[in-house]
Structure formats: C-alpha cells, structure tokens
Design an enzyme around this catalytic site. Structure first.
Site, short mmCIF file in Angstrom:
data_model
loop_
_atom_site.label_atom_id
_atom_site.label_comp_id
_atom_site.label_asym_id
_atom_site.label_seq_id
_atom_site.Cartn_x
_atom_site.Cartn_y
_atom_site.Cartn_z
N GLY A 9 0.86 -1.19 0.00
CA GLY A 9 0.00 0.00 0.00
C GLY A 9 0.89 1.23 0.00
O GLY A 9 1.52 1.54 1.01
N ARG A 82 -13.06 4.20 4.97
CA ARG A 82 -14.52 4.16 5.12
C ARG A 82 -15.13 5.40 4.49
O ARG A 82 -14.67 6.51 4.74
CB ARG A 82 -14.85 4.10 6.61
CG ARG A 82 -16.29 3.84 6.92
CD ARG A 82 -16.38 3.34 8.35
NE ARG A 82 -17.71 3.41 8.87
CZ ARG A 82 -18.01 3.06 10.12
NH1 ARG A 82 -17.07 2.65 10.92
NH2 ARG A 82 -19.24 3.14 10.55
N HIS A 175 -9.29 -1.24 18.60
CA HIS A 175 -8.97 0.04 17.99
C HIS A 175 -10.26 0.66 17.48
O HIS A 175 -10.72 0.34 16.40
CB HIS A 175 -7.98 -0.18 16.84
CG HIS A 175 -7.50 1.10 16.22
ND1 HIS A 175 -6.98 2.13 16.96
CD2 HIS A 175 -7.43 1.50 14.94
CE1 HIS A 175 -6.62 3.11 16.15
NE2 HIS A 175 -6.90 2.76 14.92
N1 APR Z 1 -2.92 -4.38 -3.03
C1 APR Z 1 -2.03 -3.41 -2.81
N2 APR Z 1 -2.38 -2.13 -2.52
C2 APR Z 1 -3.69 -1.85 -2.47
C3 APR Z 1 -4.68 -2.83 -2.68
C4 APR Z 1 -4.25 -4.15 -2.98
N3 APR Z 1 -5.11 -5.12 -3.20
N4 APR Z 1 -5.89 -2.23 -2.56
C5 APR Z 1 -5.67 -0.93 -2.26
N5 APR Z 1 -4.34 -0.69 -2.20
C6 APR Z 1 -3.64 0.54 -1.95
C7 APR Z 1 -4.28 1.76 -2.59
O1 APR Z 1 -3.99 1.83 -3.98
C8 APR Z 1 -3.65 2.90 -1.80
O2 APR Z 1 -2.45 3.37 -2.40
O3 APR Z 1 -3.65 0.86 -0.56
C9 APR Z 1 -3.31 2.24 -0.44
C10 APR Z 1 -4.06 2.82 0.73
O4 APR Z 1 -3.61 4.12 0.89
P1 APR Z 1 -4.54 5.34 1.36
O5 APR Z 1 -5.85 5.25 0.68
O6 APR Z 1 -3.73 6.58 1.24
O7 APR Z 1 -4.83 4.99 2.89
P2 APR Z 1 -3.90 5.35 4.13
O8 APR Z 1 -4.29 6.67 4.65
O9 APR Z 1 -2.49 5.06 3.80
O10 APR Z 1 -4.43 4.27 5.18
C11 APR Z 1 -4.00 2.92 5.09
O11 APR Z 1 -4.82 2.45 7.26
O12 APR Z 1 -6.22 3.63 8.59
C12 APR Z 1 -6.09 2.50 7.80
O13 APR Z 1 -8.13 1.69 6.93
C13 APR Z 1 -7.07 2.56 6.66
O14 APR Z 1 -6.72 0.74 5.20
C14 APR Z 1 -6.33 2.08 5.48
C15 APR Z 1 -4.88 2.05 5.92
#
Ligand code: APR
Length: 314
Positions: A9, A82, A175
């Site tokens: 991610g 969310r 959490h």
């Molecule tokens: N494989 C790899 N990356 C993925 C996948 C997947 N299947 N699905 C989504 N992503 C990536 C998205 O493309 C995005 O770049 O996960 C990343 C999530 O980043 P953000 O939307 O910026 O979220 P962020 O603020 O980093 O939060 C990450 O923490 O608070 C939790 O639930 C929240 O899941 C979120 C995580």
C-alpha cells in the site's frame, strides 16, 4: 545482510512508513501497490533523497510480488478508507478481501516474515492476516496502541504544558470507540496523571484520545491521519529489528491473557527480535476490567464476521 522491509500500500501511511524506515537506515524497502506507477514514482523520489538524508537503503517500488521475496518484515496498509454512509461491516468485507489477497501473495514468497497490519477495521484485519498466513502468534501484530497512546501522551503534555518526552501512556482494547485509555498507568516522569489532574480534565483527554482518528479526519476533510500512524509502525519495526525489547501497547493474539482467547486485542507486549516476546498482564480495577471486556466483545463480533466471510469463500 541487510534486512528487507516490504510495505504493501503506497498510500499515505505506507509512504510515511517507507520514508521513516529508509531515513533510519533500518534496511532495504520495497513499496508495493496495485496502482501502476505510484509505488515506482514514490520509491524513486525517496531514493533520490538518500544522499541528502544520508541513508543507503535501497528503495524499490513495484506492482509485482516477486520483489517482496524473503521479506523480514511486511507492513500491510493496503485497503480502502470508510466512505460517508458506509457501514463498518461493508468496509470490513471490502478490506478483508484485500488483506486476504495481500497476505496470500506475501506468504508465497516469504517463508517466515513478521507481519504488521495497519488496515482497518484493525482488530479484524490482523486476525485475518494471522489466519491466512498461518504464522505463529508472535509474528503477526496490529498497530493501534502505539498510536492511541501517542495521542494520549500528546494531549497530556498539552494540558499540563510539560515535555512530551516525560509522558508515558497506556491504551488497551480494540482500535475504535471502545478503546480503553488507562489514566492510572499514564504518567509524567513516573507520577500517575490521576495525581496531577482533575477527573474532569482526565475525562476530556480520554474522550479526545478515543476520537483522535476522527478529529484528524474532520480537519483534513479528505483522508485520514498518516504521520503519527506511520511513525508508530516504524517504532514497532525498530523494536523488532534492533531487538529492543520495548514494552508497548500492540494488537496481539490472546491465548487466555486478560481472560480472552482467539482474538486480537490491544495489550502491552514486549517487542524484540522474536516479535511479541511476552504479553504483559496489568492489574486492573473492576471498572477498567469491565471496559476492557466490553471492548473485547466488540472485537469478537468483528472476528466472527471475518470467520463467516472466510467460510463463505472457501
Ligand atoms: N494491493 C495493494 N495495494 C492496495 C490494494 C491491494 N489489493 N488495494 C488498495 N491498495 C492501496 C491503494 O492503492 C492505496 O495506495 O492501498 C493504499 C491505501 O492508501 P490510502 O488510501 O492513502 O490509505 P492510508 O491513509 O495510507 O491508510 C491505510 O490504514 O487507517 C487504515 O483503513 C485505513 O486501510 C487504510 C490504511
């Protein structure tokens, strides 16, 4: 040999984790995402800061899990946030699919990684990662308590106008809204805040801690907190890779501790080279124990949803 830290991610939290991990020279970093170009661009940008920040970690951005092979630590931040109006169950179902797939891909190429989960709903997602990875309980852990305690520490230091460095805090439980900040175990240079503040002040800071994530979301309007969450993950990576044996609140698998089994829950643990080396059981008052049990019931419900999803897909 250098350690390899994979961050799944390349969003806000993932990028912060990659950046701080490289800045601290903790090992080589692999940043992976489904979106093409983004992890590559961010990795290159970060690598180009190496000569300025003075680190020699190699930073790779990729969409291909083969680059994650033989990772020592994998941080899972992949998921979707969310959306307004979306139920927690709907979010759980979407992120469960993502976290399951990510964990399977990781485990095909790394035999014994240490997994840190950040994706929400946290307690359910870390349970899922443990179940899918089949890793031993001491190698799968969720990041929540370090962040929640950091927020509590910050609010205490602001309230008392004292150095952040002297404040320690303990936050247990799931959490979310049911988390259990513990004022009796929250201290300023060893003095419990119950001796330093009124009940009204403490209640206000406890509420602000519980709403810490929402407070940032309402300010940012678009997106959620990422700097303190990223820094919290890197504290945990450091504790493991440098075998620091730090005691910090983390989301750990319970096997009878605190009277609960089969759930992931926020508790104080000792973090070192073997991962979770010990779950520390604090003495609790009846009121604290009741709040913790309420939180555990909530986590149990989320975990039941994960089990139902896994059963329906198998
Ligand atoms: N494989 C790899 N990356 C993925 C996948 C997947 N299947 N699905 C989504 N992503 C990536 C998205 O493309 C995005 O770049 O996960 C990343 C999530 O980043 P953000 O939307 O910026 O979220 P962020 O603020 O980093 O939060 C990450 O923490 O608070 C939790 O639930 C929240 O899941 C979120 C995580």
């Amino acid at each position: 040999m250098r350690r390899k830290i994979t961050v799944v991610g390349a969003g806000q939290v993932g990028t912060t984790v990659a950046q701080l991990t490289a800045y601290k020279n903790l090992g080589n970093v692999v940043l992976i995402d489904i979106v093409e170009g983004v992890p590559q661009g961010k990795a290159l940008d970060l690598q180009e800061s190496g000569c300025l920040q003075v680190f020699d970690s190699v930073v790779v951005g990729t969409n291909d899990y083969k680059d994650t092979a033989d990772s020592d630590i994998v941080v899972i931040t992949a998921g979707v946030p969310r959306k307004p109006g979306q139920s927690r169950s709907d979010l759980l179902a979407i992120n469960a699919k993502i976290v399951k797939n990510v964990t399977e891909e990781i485990m095909k190429r790394s035999s014994n990684p240490f997994i840190i989960v950040v994706s929400n709903p946290l307690d359910a997602m870390v349970y899922l990662a443990k179940k899918v990875s089949k890793l031993p309980k001491h190698r799968v852990i969720g990041m929540a308590g370090v962040l929640d305690a950091a927020r509590f520490r910050t609010f205490v230091s602001l309230e008392l106008d004292c150095s952040l460095v002297d404040v320690d805090a303990m936050v247990l439980g799931g959490h979310g809204d049911s988390m259990v900040p513990l004022p009796r175990y929250t201290t300023v240079s060893g003095v419990p805040i119950t001796d330093l503040m009124s009940q009204e002040q403490i209640g206000r800071l406890v509420d602000r801690t519980r709403n810490g994530g929402a407070e940032i979301v309402s300010l940012l309007k678009n997106g959620s907190a990422f700097l303190a969450p990223g820094a919290s993950v890197v504290k945990m990576i450091e504790a493991v890779l440098l075998d620091k044996k730090r005691i910090m609140p983390c989301t750990a698998y319970l096997d009878g501790e605190y009277g609960w089994s089969g759930i992931f829950f926020g508790v104080p643990v000792k973090l070192g080279i073997s991962g979770i080396e010990k779950v520390i059981e604090l003495k609790l008052t009846e009121e604290e124990r009741k709040a913790l049990d309420t939180s555990a019931e909530e986590v149990k419900r989320q975990i039941a949803e994960v089990d139902a999803l896994l059963a329906s897909r198998s």
